[in-house]
Design a protein around this motif. Sequence first.
Motif, PDB file in Angstrom:
ATOM      1  N   GLN A  56       0.519   6.903  -8.049  1.00  0.00           N
ATOM      2  CA  GLN A  56       0.581   5.438  -8.050  1.00  0.00           C
ATOM      3  C   GLN A  56       0.709   4.919  -6.631  1.00  0.00           C
ATOM      4  O   GLN A  56       1.465   5.463  -5.816  1.00  0.00           O
TER       5      GLN A  56
ATOM      6  N   ASP B 146       4.327   8.626  -6.105  1.00  0.00           N
ATOM      7  CA  ASP B 146       3.477   7.900  -5.161  1.00  0.00           C
ATOM      8  C   ASP B 146       2.694   8.838  -4.254  1.00  0.00           C
ATOM      9  O   ASP B 146       2.064   8.390  -3.300  1.00  0.00           O
TER      10      ASP B 146
ATOM     11  N   GLN C 223       7.739   7.312 -14.558  1.00  0.00           N
ATOM     12  CA  GLN C 223       6.663   6.627 -13.857  1.00  0.00           C
ATOM     13  C   GLN C 223       5.980   7.586 -12.898  1.00  0.00           C
ATOM     14  O   GLN C 223       6.539   8.627 -12.530  1.00  0.00           O
ATOM     15  N   LEU C 224       4.767   7.231 -12.490  1.00  0.00           N
ATOM     16  CA  LEU C 224       3.972   8.116 -11.652  1.00  0.00           C
ATOM     17  C   LEU C 224       4.583   8.268 -10.265  1.00  0.00           C
ATOM     18  O   LEU C 224       5.147   7.316  -9.715  1.00  0.00           O
TER      19      LEU C 224
ATOM     20  N   THR D  79      -0.690  -0.020  -8.750  1.00  0.00           N
ATOM     21  CA  THR D  79      -1.957   0.537  -9.239  1.00  0.00           C
ATOM     22  C   THR D  79      -1.789   2.009  -9.586  1.00  0.00           C
ATOM     23  O   THR D  79      -1.398   2.815  -8.740  1.00  0.00           O
ATOM     24  N   GLU D  80      -2.079   2.343 -10.838  1.00  0.00           N
ATOM     25  CA  GLU D  80      -2.046   3.726 -11.303  1.00  0.00           C
ATOM     26  C   GLU D  80      -3.398   4.377 -11.035  1.00  0.00           C
ATOM     27  O   GLU D  80      -4.436   3.776 -11.293  1.00  0.00           O
TER      28      GLU D  80
ATOM     29  N   ARG E 202      -4.172  -0.954 -13.778  1.00  0.00           N
ATOM     30  CA  ARG E 202      -2.908  -1.655 -13.550  1.00  0.00           C
ATOM     31  C   ARG E 202      -2.422  -2.258 -14.854  1.00  0.00           C
ATOM     32  O   ARG E 202      -3.212  -2.826 -15.620  1.00  0.00           O
TER      33      ARG E 202
ATOM     34  N   HIS F   8      -2.265  12.732 -10.849  1.00  0.00           N
ATOM     35  CA  HIS F   8      -1.944  11.365 -11.269  1.00  0.00           C
ATOM     36  C   HIS F   8      -0.868  10.822 -10.342  1.00  0.00           C
ATOM     37  O   HIS F   8       0.169  11.472 -10.127  1.00  0.00           O
TER      38      HIS F   8
END
Length: 304
Positions: free
Chosen positions: A111, A68, A65-66, A115-116, A169, A109
Amino acid sequence: MNILRKLATSLMFLSAAGAAAAADGNRALGWGSLFSNDALGDGKDRWRSAALVVSHVRGDGWTGQLPDRFGALVEYRFRTEMITPVNVASPSASDRRYVGALSFGAHTHFQKGATEMSAGLDFVFVGPQTNVDQLQDSFHGLFESASVNVDGFQVENAVYPTLTFEAGRKFDVGATGALRPFVEVQAGAETLARIGADVTFGSFGQGALMLRDNPTGQRYSGIAGDAPLGTSLVLGGDVAYVADSQYLDQAGITHKDMRARLRAGVHQQLRRGAVFYGVTYLSEEYDSQPEGQVVGSLSARLKF
């Protein structure tokens, strides 16, 4: 405008920061690419004729996952595109000018909550200085197609710094589906605002970093995920309001204020890699363009 200036300043330092961070655990995380050509679509060799994007992703690591944090994950992007009049051997004076584009940029990139987001700065080189027309002429020679003769019919030499920001999202749809609405703004070579959505049925993109192709909107993976074997179907579409286009306006061609894209694709996850093929309908981009077009896109990731 202050936000845009701050974003531009931050992105200009991403490349240097990425190199400096290599000694502090920053490492290569993945590669991704997508090739698009109208020979893989409607086969008519015109307008958005061909494009290739290659992405290299670096960061401290990837957990599926991305991160933060802005700048923690950076994609270095190279892209070339051939945008042509209908007849490249003898262009009509009323048709759009030839655009041979080469761009180099960095995109981060990250998050925030659910929200990405992605933000990037590309330097887009256009005009005869790129020699893209000569490259296309060489390809046409290999396949015995019409020669490319656009001397004096190209957009002028220029470099356009181009900012792009996207936010989206993801929502689960049933057991294996996902819906991802998104918004995008771009300022530079073409200035526009876009809203759309992508739908996936299957495991494509599971645990992967997904990137977006500029001309088609098709998504491709920059970091491979952990998708199981099988087939996935992807659908998508978006509409954009176009404020200006250096590809059209500087040549006196009136751009259309609204553009639409509709896309579909099939992704096959194999034991030793993956293959993706997609098609995209692109609506008319300028007033005298008689119809839209269909381009095909291909991506492959193989393990040896």
